[in-house]
Design a protein around this motif. Structure first.
Motif, PDB file in Angstrom:
ATOM      1  N   TYR A  96       0.838  -1.192   0.000  1.00  0.00           N
ATOM      2  CA  TYR A  96       0.000   0.000   0.000  1.00  0.00           C
ATOM      3  C   TYR A  96       0.877   1.248   0.000  1.00  0.00           C
ATOM      4  O   TYR A  96       1.899   1.299   0.693  1.00  0.00           O
ATOM      5  CB  TYR A  96      -0.859   0.068   1.258  1.00  0.00           C
ATOM      6  CG  TYR A  96      -1.880  -1.031   1.422  1.00  0.00           C
ATOM      7  CD1 TYR A  96      -1.642  -2.108   2.260  1.00  0.00           C
ATOM      8  CD2 TYR A  96      -3.111  -0.964   0.764  1.00  0.00           C
ATOM      9  CE1 TYR A  96      -2.586  -3.114   2.432  1.00  0.00           C
ATOM     10  CE2 TYR A  96      -4.071  -1.963   0.933  1.00  0.00           C
ATOM     11  CZ  TYR A  96      -3.796  -3.026   1.771  1.00  0.00           C
ATOM     12  OH  TYR A  96      -4.735  -4.013   1.942  1.00  0.00           O
ATOM     13  N   ASP A 109      -3.155   8.517   5.895  1.00  0.00           N
ATOM     14  CA  ASP A 109      -4.475   8.798   5.362  1.00  0.00           C
ATOM     15  C   ASP A 109      -4.393   9.798   4.232  1.00  0.00           C
ATOM     16  O   ASP A 109      -3.811  10.870   4.420  1.00  0.00           O
ATOM     17  CB  ASP A 109      -5.372   9.371   6.471  1.00  0.00           C
ATOM     18  CG  ASP A 109      -6.781   9.698   5.987  1.00  0.00           C
ATOM     19  OD1 ASP A 109      -7.178  10.871   6.074  1.00  0.00           O
ATOM     20  OD2 ASP A 109      -7.463   8.777   5.501  1.00  0.00           O
ATOM     21  N   TRP A 111      -5.138   5.969   1.948  1.00  0.00           N
ATOM     22  CA  TRP A 111      -4.352   4.848   1.444  1.00  0.00           C
ATOM     23  C   TRP A 111      -4.757   4.547  -0.002  1.00  0.00           C
ATOM     24  O   TRP A 111      -5.894   4.805  -0.402  1.00  0.00           O
ATOM     25  CB  TRP A 111      -4.616   3.593   2.275  1.00  0.00           C
ATOM     26  CG  TRP A 111      -4.245   3.680   3.722  1.00  0.00           C
ATOM     27  CD1 TRP A 111      -4.650   4.615   4.630  1.00  0.00           C
ATOM     28  CD2 TRP A 111      -3.407   2.758   4.431  1.00  0.00           C
ATOM     29  NE1 TRP A 111      -4.115   4.336   5.874  1.00  0.00           N
ATOM     30  CE2 TRP A 111      -3.364   3.203   5.781  1.00  0.00           C
ATOM     31  CE3 TRP A 111      -2.708   1.604   4.089  1.00  0.00           C
ATOM     32  CZ2 TRP A 111      -2.624   2.531   6.770  1.00  0.00           C
ATOM     33  CZ3 TRP A 111      -1.987   0.933   5.063  1.00  0.00           C
ATOM     34  CH2 TRP A 111      -1.946   1.406   6.391  1.00  0.00           C
ATOM     35  N   GLY A 112      -3.839   3.972  -0.761  1.00  0.00           N
ATOM     36  CA  GLY A 112      -4.203   3.396  -2.031  1.00  0.00           C
ATOM     37  C   GLY A 112      -4.932   2.080  -1.801  1.00  0.00           C
ATOM     38  O   GLY A 112      -5.018   1.589  -0.670  1.00  0.00           O
ATOM     39  N   HIS A 113      -5.439   1.503  -2.877  1.00  0.00           N
ATOM     40  CA  HIS A 113      -6.177   0.240  -2.767  1.00  0.00           C
ATOM     41  C   HIS A 113      -5.261  -0.940  -2.487  1.00  0.00           C
ATOM     42  O   HIS A 113      -5.714  -1.967  -1.972  1.00  0.00           O
ATOM     43  CB  HIS A 113      -6.957  -0.023  -4.058  1.00  0.00           C
ATOM     44  CG  HIS A 113      -8.053   0.968  -4.308  1.00  0.00           C
ATOM     45  ND1 HIS A 113      -9.117   1.114  -3.455  1.00  0.00           N
ATOM     46  CD2 HIS A 113      -8.229   1.870  -5.295  1.00  0.00           C
ATOM     47  CE1 HIS A 113      -9.916   2.052  -3.916  1.00  0.00           C
ATOM     48  NE2 HIS A 113      -9.403   2.536  -5.023  1.00  0.00           N
TER      49      HIS A 113
END
Lengths: 121, 106
Positions: A96, A109, A111-113
């Motif tokens: 991530y 904050d 986050w990517g997927h």
């Protein structure tokens, strides 16, 4: 609204270098003195912090990974990247990227997927 | 390195009831503590920072408390969407996560 997206190979051979890119959208990567980080999660396990690139240009690496990790930023592409060398099966994980808050606000904050990287021959 | 220990590893609670999750630090982290929620197949989501401040759009049923080495995440009146894994993270002395608490339906 800030969004992050990881990209890179899903399969890496043992002893090779894992390379991932995180593309930031919704604002310039240099905005608001943002810091940027990588975190990983082996399948079925918890979260492990990897590295941070600070707005200042300084970096911090998890001591357990420090000898193998490099984080960098490409402001022209609004991206930051992760390189992890000499990988083994233990490096198989979902990786991530995340914005890492400023000093005194160092939570992650958004986050990517996440992207799954498997280390296998 | 500051070690974060979460308990219990798994917590079984019925919908509508209260859940209390604990996080302990191996040394004081002041109030530099965040909580995250992770659902299957999703990235973690920030719930709480500064030990007790809810992040944007987080419902009021989530509350955090504590300082120093002992912290608590409380979820009052559990909703179906709250069953997930919860992680704490300290940012007082670099950055470390707890191992997580799985909140499951009883």
């Amino acid at each position: 609204q800030l969004q992050l997206q990881e990209s890179g190979p899903g399969l890496v051979k043992p002893s090779e270098t894992l390379s991932l890119i995180c593309t930031v959208s919704g604002g310039p990567i240099t905005f608001n003195s943002n810091n940027w980080a990588w975190i990983r999660q082996p399948p079925g396990k918890g979260l492990e912090y990897i590295a941070t690139m600070y707005y200042s240009g300084n970096t911090y690496y998890n001591p357990s990974l420090k000898s193998r990790v490099t984080i960098s930023v490409d402001t022209s592409e609004n991206q930051f990247s992760l390189k992890l060398s000499s990988v083994t099966a233990a490096d198989t994980a979902v990786y991530y990227c995340a914005r890492h808050g400023r000093s005194g606000s160092n939570w992650f904050d958004p986050w990517g997927h996440g992207t799954l990287v498997t280390v296998s021959s | 390195e500051i070690v974060m220990t979460q308990s219990p590893a798994t917590l079984s609670v019925s919908p509508g009831e209260r859940a209390t999750l604990s996080c302990r630090a191996s040394q004081s982290v002041s109030s530099d503590l965040a909580w995250y929620q992770q659902k299957p197949g999703q990235a973690p989501r920030l719930l709480i920072y500064g030990a007790s401040t809810r992040a944007t759009f987080i419902p009021a049923r989530f509350s955090g408390s504590g300082s120093g080495t002992e912290f608590t995440l409380t979820i009052s009146s559990l909703q179906s969407e709250d069953f997930a894994i919860y992680y704490c993270q300290q940012y007082n002395n670099w950055y470390t996560f707890g191992q997580g608490t799985k909140l499951e339906i009883k």
